[in-house]
Motif scaffolding. Structure first.
Motif, PDB file in Angstrom:
ATOM      1  N   MET A   1       4.447  19.833 -30.633  1.00  0.00           N
ATOM      2  CA  MET A   1       5.792  20.350 -30.600  1.00  0.00           C
ATOM      3  C   MET A   1       6.032  20.990 -29.232  1.00  0.00           C
ATOM      4  O   MET A   1       5.250  21.804 -28.768  1.00  0.00           O
ATOM      5  N   ALA A   2       7.105  20.622 -28.602  1.00  0.00           N
ATOM      6  CA  ALA A   2       7.466  21.181 -27.303  1.00  0.00           C
ATOM      7  C   ALA A   2       8.218  22.489 -27.509  1.00  0.00           C
ATOM      8  O   ALA A   2       9.016  22.621 -28.430  1.00  0.00           O
ATOM      9  N   LEU A   3       7.941  23.414 -26.653  1.00  0.00           N
ATOM     10  CA  LEU A   3       8.617  24.703 -26.689  1.00  0.00           C
ATOM     11  C   LEU A   3       9.567  24.758 -25.510  1.00  0.00           C
ATOM     12  O   LEU A   3       9.175  24.481 -24.371  1.00  0.00           O
ATOM     13  N   ARG A   4      10.796  25.090 -25.774  1.00  0.00           N
ATOM     14  CA  ARG A   4      11.793  25.173 -24.706  1.00  0.00           C
ATOM     15  C   ARG A   4      12.354  26.587 -24.684  1.00  0.00           C
ATOM     16  O   ARG A   4      12.775  27.107 -25.709  1.00  0.00           O
TER      17      ARG A   4
END
Length: 170
Positions: A1-4
Motif C-alpha cells: 500500500m502506498a502512503l501519500r
C-alpha cells in the motif's frame, strides 16, 4: 500500500532541514546493515570492511538492534545537541526505568523474540548494564561511523541541498 502525504503551502513554509548526521541514529542503523545477509550494493563494501572490525563489546547490541524491523527508541534519545554522540549516550544513561521497561516490552511484543537475560537488568535501569550498552554504542560509533564522517557529511549536505532546491521550487 502506498502512503501519500499532502502538504499545504503553510506546511512547506514550516519545513526545516537538519544540520547534519545524528550520530546515534547512524550508529544504530549501521548495526542493522552489519547484520543483513544482503546489504545491497550501496553498503556491501562498507559491511565487509566493518565486519572485520566489530569490537567484542558490540555483540550484545544485536539483541536490541535486529537487521529488520524496529528497535527500542531509548537507543536514540532526543538531545539538545543531537550531533554529539557523547550527549546522546549520556541521555541514554539517564533513561527512566519505566521508559526502559515499556520500550523493551513493546520491542519483544513487536519482534516476537525473547531478550537475553542481561536485558532484565537493563529494564530495571541497572547502571552497569546501561553503561555497557552506552559503551557498546560509543565503541561501535568510534569503529564504524567516525571513520566515515567526511563521507557522511558530504552525502548529508548533498541531500540537504537537493531537498532545499525542491522546497524552493528551483
Amino acid at each position: 500500500m502506498a502512503l501519500r502525504i499532502h502538504f499545504t503551502r503553510d506546511d512547506l513554509l514550516r519545513v526545516s532541514l537538519g544540520d547534519g548526521v545524528h550520530p546515534l541514529h547512524e550508529t544504530v542503523l549501521s548495526l542493522r546493515v552489519l547484520q543483513r545477509r544482503r546489504p545491497g550494493a550501496m553498503y556491501g563494501s562498507w559491511q565487509r570492511w566493518a565486519r572485520s572490525r566489530v569490537p567484542h563489546s558490540v555483540r550484545p547490541l544485536r539483541a536490541l538492534v535486529p537487521p529488520h524491523g524496529g528497535c527500542p527508541d531509548f537507543l536514540t534519545p532526543p538531545t539538545p545537541d543531537a550531533y554529539d554522540v557523547d550527549a546522546g549516550v549520556d541521555a541514554l544513561l539517564h533513561t527512566p526505568k519505566q521508559v526502559l521497561r515499556g520500550e523493551l516490552r513493546e520491542f519483544t511484543q513487536y519482534t516476537g523474540k525473547s531478550l537475553p537475560s542481561w536485558a532484565g537488568s537493563l529494564a530495571e535501569g541497572c547502571p552497569q548494564t546501561l553503561e555497557a550498552v552506552g559503551g557498546a554504542l560509543r565503541d561501535w560509533h568510534r569503529t564504524a561511523i567516525a571513520p566515515m564522517q567526511p563521507h557522511l557529511r558530504d552525502r548529508t549536505e548533498a541531500a540537504r541541498s537537493s531537498a532545499a532546491r525542491i522546497l524552493l521550487g528551483e
